[in-house]
Design an enzyme around this catalytic site. Structure first.
Site, PDB file in Angstrom:
ATOM      1  N   LYS A 169       0.831  -1.219   0.000  1.00 13.86           N
ATOM      2  CA  LYS A 169       0.000   0.000   0.000  1.00 13.86           C
ATOM      3  C   LYS A 169       0.856   1.254   0.000  1.00 13.86           C
ATOM      4  O   LYS A 169       0.575   2.194  -0.726  1.00 13.86           O
ATOM      5  CB  LYS A 169      -0.850   0.115   1.282  1.00 13.86           C
ATOM      6  CG  LYS A 169      -1.818  -0.955   1.554  1.00 13.86           C
ATOM      7  CD  LYS A 169      -2.659  -0.600   2.787  1.00 13.86           C
ATOM      8  CE  LYS A 169      -1.888  -0.381   4.077  1.00 13.86           C
ATOM      9  NZ  LYS A 169      -1.207  -1.552   4.625  1.00 13.86           N
TER      10      LYS A 169
ATOM     11  N   ARG B 134      -8.302   1.993  10.112  1.00 13.13           N
ATOM     12  CA  ARG B 134      -7.916   0.627  10.457  1.00 13.13           C
ATOM     13  C   ARG B 134      -8.948  -0.047  11.345  1.00 13.13           C
ATOM     14  O   ARG B 134      -8.774  -1.221  11.681  1.00 13.13           O
ATOM     15  CB  ARG B 134      -6.588   0.676  11.206  1.00 13.13           C
ATOM     16  CG  ARG B 134      -5.375   0.244  10.395  1.00 13.13           C
ATOM     17  CD  ARG B 134      -4.197   0.320  11.328  1.00 13.13           C
ATOM     18  NE  ARG B 134      -3.037  -0.415  10.977  1.00 13.13           N
ATOM     19  CZ  ARG B 134      -1.989   0.083  10.318  1.00 13.13           C
ATOM     20  NH1 ARG B 134      -2.022   1.307   9.851  1.00 13.13           N
ATOM     21  NH2 ARG B 134      -0.925  -0.649  10.138  1.00 13.13           N
TER      22      ARG B 134
ATOM     23  N   ARG C  93      11.776  -7.023   4.601  1.00  8.76           N
ATOM     24  CA  ARG C  93      11.665  -5.590   4.275  1.00  8.76           C
ATOM     25  C   ARG C  93      12.775  -4.802   4.969  1.00  8.76           C
ATOM     26  O   ARG C  93      13.034  -4.985   6.140  1.00  8.76           O
ATOM     27  CB  ARG C  93      10.300  -5.058   4.720  1.00  8.76           C
ATOM     28  CG  ARG C  93      10.167  -3.541   4.542  1.00  8.76           C
ATOM     29  CD  ARG C  93       8.743  -3.099   4.515  1.00  8.76           C
ATOM     30  NE  ARG C  93       8.102  -3.118   5.823  1.00  8.76           N
ATOM     31  CZ  ARG C  93       6.821  -2.746   6.017  1.00  8.76           C
ATOM     32  NH1 ARG C  93       6.082  -2.346   4.994  1.00  8.76           N
ATOM     33  NH2 ARG C  93       6.302  -2.787   7.214  1.00  8.76           N
TER      34      ARG C  93
ATOM     35  N   ARG D  20      12.526  -2.192  10.350  1.00  6.53           N
ATOM     36  CA  ARG D  20      11.585  -1.563  11.265  1.00  6.53           C
ATOM     37  C   ARG D  20      11.451  -2.406  12.520  1.00  6.53           C
ATOM     38  O   ARG D  20      11.436  -3.627  12.439  1.00  6.53           O
ATOM     39  CB  ARG D  20      10.214  -1.427  10.585  1.00  6.53           C
ATOM     40  CG  ARG D  20      10.009  -0.127   9.879  1.00  6.53           C
ATOM     41  CD  ARG D  20       8.741  -0.088   9.093  1.00  6.53           C
ATOM     42  NE  ARG D  20       7.536  -0.437   9.869  1.00  6.53           N
ATOM     43  CZ  ARG D  20       6.305  -0.281   9.395  1.00  6.53           C
ATOM     44  NH1 ARG D  20       6.115   0.230   8.193  1.00  6.53           N
ATOM     45  NH2 ARG D  20       5.267  -0.620  10.126  1.00  6.53           N
TER      46      ARG D  20
ATOM     47  N   ARG E 248       0.586  -8.329  14.105  1.00  8.92           N
ATOM     48  CA  ARG E 248      -0.018  -7.298  13.249  1.00  8.92           C
ATOM     49  C   ARG E 248      -1.025  -7.922  12.283  1.00  8.92           C
ATOM     50  O   ARG E 248      -2.055  -7.317  11.986  1.00  8.92           O
ATOM     51  CB  ARG E 248       1.083  -6.528  12.498  1.00  8.92           C
ATOM     52  CG  ARG E 248       1.858  -5.596  13.438  1.00  8.92           C
ATOM     53  CD  ARG E 248       3.188  -5.183  12.869  1.00  8.92           C
ATOM     54  NE  ARG E 248       3.080  -4.395  11.661  1.00  8.92           N
ATOM     55  CZ  ARG E 248       4.026  -4.327  10.730  1.00  8.92           C
ATOM     56  NH1 ARG E 248       5.140  -5.023  10.845  1.00  8.92           N
ATOM     57  NH2 ARG E 248       3.853  -3.569   9.687  1.00  8.92           N
TER      58      ARG E 248
HETATM   59  P1  AMP Z   1       2.021   1.066   9.388  1.00  8.90           P
HETATM   60  O1  AMP Z   1       3.260   1.789   9.010  1.00  8.90           O
HETATM   61  O2  AMP Z   1       0.803   1.565   8.677  1.00  8.90           O
HETATM   62  O3  AMP Z   1       2.157  -0.430   9.324  1.00  8.90           O
HETATM   63  O4  AMP Z   1       1.748   1.409  10.946  1.00  8.90           O
HETATM   64  C1  AMP Z   1       2.686   1.038  11.945  1.00  8.90           C
HETATM   65  C2  AMP Z   1       2.000   1.020  13.316  1.00  8.90           C
HETATM   66  O5  AMP Z   1       1.488   2.324  13.624  1.00  8.90           O
HETATM   67  C3  AMP Z   1       0.790   0.106  13.423  1.00  8.90           C
HETATM   68  O6  AMP Z   1       1.137  -1.241  13.680  1.00  8.90           O
HETATM   69  C4  AMP Z   1       0.033   0.752  14.583  1.00  8.90           C
HETATM   70  O7  AMP Z   1       0.644   0.453  15.832  1.00  8.90           O
HETATM   71  C5  AMP Z   1       0.253   2.232  14.318  1.00  8.90           C
HETATM   72  N1  AMP Z   1      -0.816   2.786  13.434  1.00  8.90           N
HETATM   73  C6  AMP Z   1      -0.685   3.278  12.159  1.00  8.90           C
HETATM   74  N2  AMP Z   1      -1.861   3.685  11.671  1.00  8.90           N
HETATM   75  C7  AMP Z   1      -2.787   3.443  12.632  1.00  8.90           C
HETATM   76  C8  AMP Z   1      -4.190   3.618  12.726  1.00  8.90           C
HETATM   77  N3  AMP Z   1      -4.913   4.125  11.707  1.00  8.90           N
HETATM   78  N4  AMP Z   1      -4.802   3.256  13.882  1.00  8.90           N
HETATM   79  C9  AMP Z   1      -4.117   2.739  14.917  1.00  8.90           C
HETATM   80  N5  AMP Z   1      -2.783   2.530  14.902  1.00  8.90           N
HETATM   81  C10 AMP Z   1      -2.110   2.878  13.771  1.00  8.90           C
END
Ligand code: AMP
Length: 224
Positions: A15, A90, A127, A160, A171
């Site tokens: 994404k 989310r 990654r 990461r 996740r």
């Molecule tokens: P991502 O980079 O989108 O995978 O986000 C990394 C982490 O940030 C996630 O595993 C959550 O802990 C937090 N996070 C990102 N976006 C959201 C969201 N919309 N709602 C809640 N937590 C979020």
């Protein structure tokens, strides 16, 4: 018409890569809640302090916190001509809040990027992100070596904190429980589309362009 796009899909579906490309091509902001939270952690802000441990565990930060962050971001003038949301919403409450924020504006287009779990685990464990320029390294094929240096700038590639296998599994569980219900939430709308994320990035990009063109004919903004 503004292209108000939500990219939906599990972690590792690609994404972010697609959202960045599209936002750049269309001249609209890429709004990644994960990137915003990681920046807040790096800067040591109040938001970052609250989010850090939650993110490291693979759980989601609270709806109230993240809804506030997104509401503020979308109110900025550069989002008036559209945006690409990546990683938000989310949860169902986040999706409801987004509908409320956008009431009276152009309808959102939702593109789900679908990829099977085992492929996601493979991609996420290999990654790497450049610590200098922020680019994602290309994911190596099965059995290939994970690169150490950024192909673009030579910077050191890092993993990461939440891309370790046990956190990845958590996740994916959180995705299945909290986020997959959004496929149903949005699925009946005429501007919902699904693309196959289990192919090379150019192929995914082509499918997304076709999805956007067909969503535009249903009132989803921003025909190219
Ligand atoms: P991502 O980079 O989108 O995978 O986000 C990394 C982490 O940030 C996630 O595993 C959550 O802990 C937090 N996070 C990102 N976006 C959201 C969201 N919309 N709602 C809640 N937590 C979020």
């Amino acid at each position: 018409m503004a292209l108000n796009l939500v990219m939906l899909g599990p972690p590792g579906a690609g994404k972010g890569t697609q959202a960045k490309r599209l936002a750049q091509a269309r001249g609209i902001p890429h709004v990644s809640t994960g990137d915003m939270l990681r920046a807040a952690v790096a800067e040591g802000t109040e938001l970052g302090r609250r989010a850090q441990a939650v993110m490291a565990s693979g759980a989601l930060v609270g709806d109230d916190i993240i809804i506030g962050v997104v509401r503020e971001r979308l109110a900025k003038p550069d989002a008036a001509q559209g945006f690409v949301l990546d990683g938000f919403p989310r949860t169902v409450p986040q999706a409801e809040a987004l509908d409320a924020v956008l009431a009276g504006k152009d309808p959102i287009v939702v593109v789900e990027v679908a990829v099977e779990d085992e492929e996601l685990v493979r991609r996420l464990t290999s990654r790497r992100v450049c610590s200098a320029c922020g680019a994602n390294a290309e994911v190596p094929g099965p059995g290939e070596k994970v690169p150490e240096r950024c192909a673009r700038c030579g910077g050191t590639l890092t993993q990461r904190a939440d891309d370790r296998e046990e956190v990845i599994r958590e996740r994916l569980r959180v995705y299945a429980r909290e986020t997959r219900p959004l496929v149903e939430y949005y699925g009946g709308r005429p501007t919902f589309r699904r693309v196959n994320g289990a192919q090379a990035p150019d192929g995914v990009a082509r499918e997304i362009e076709a999805a956007l063109a067909s969503a535009a004919s249903q009132g989803g903004g921003g025909a190219a």
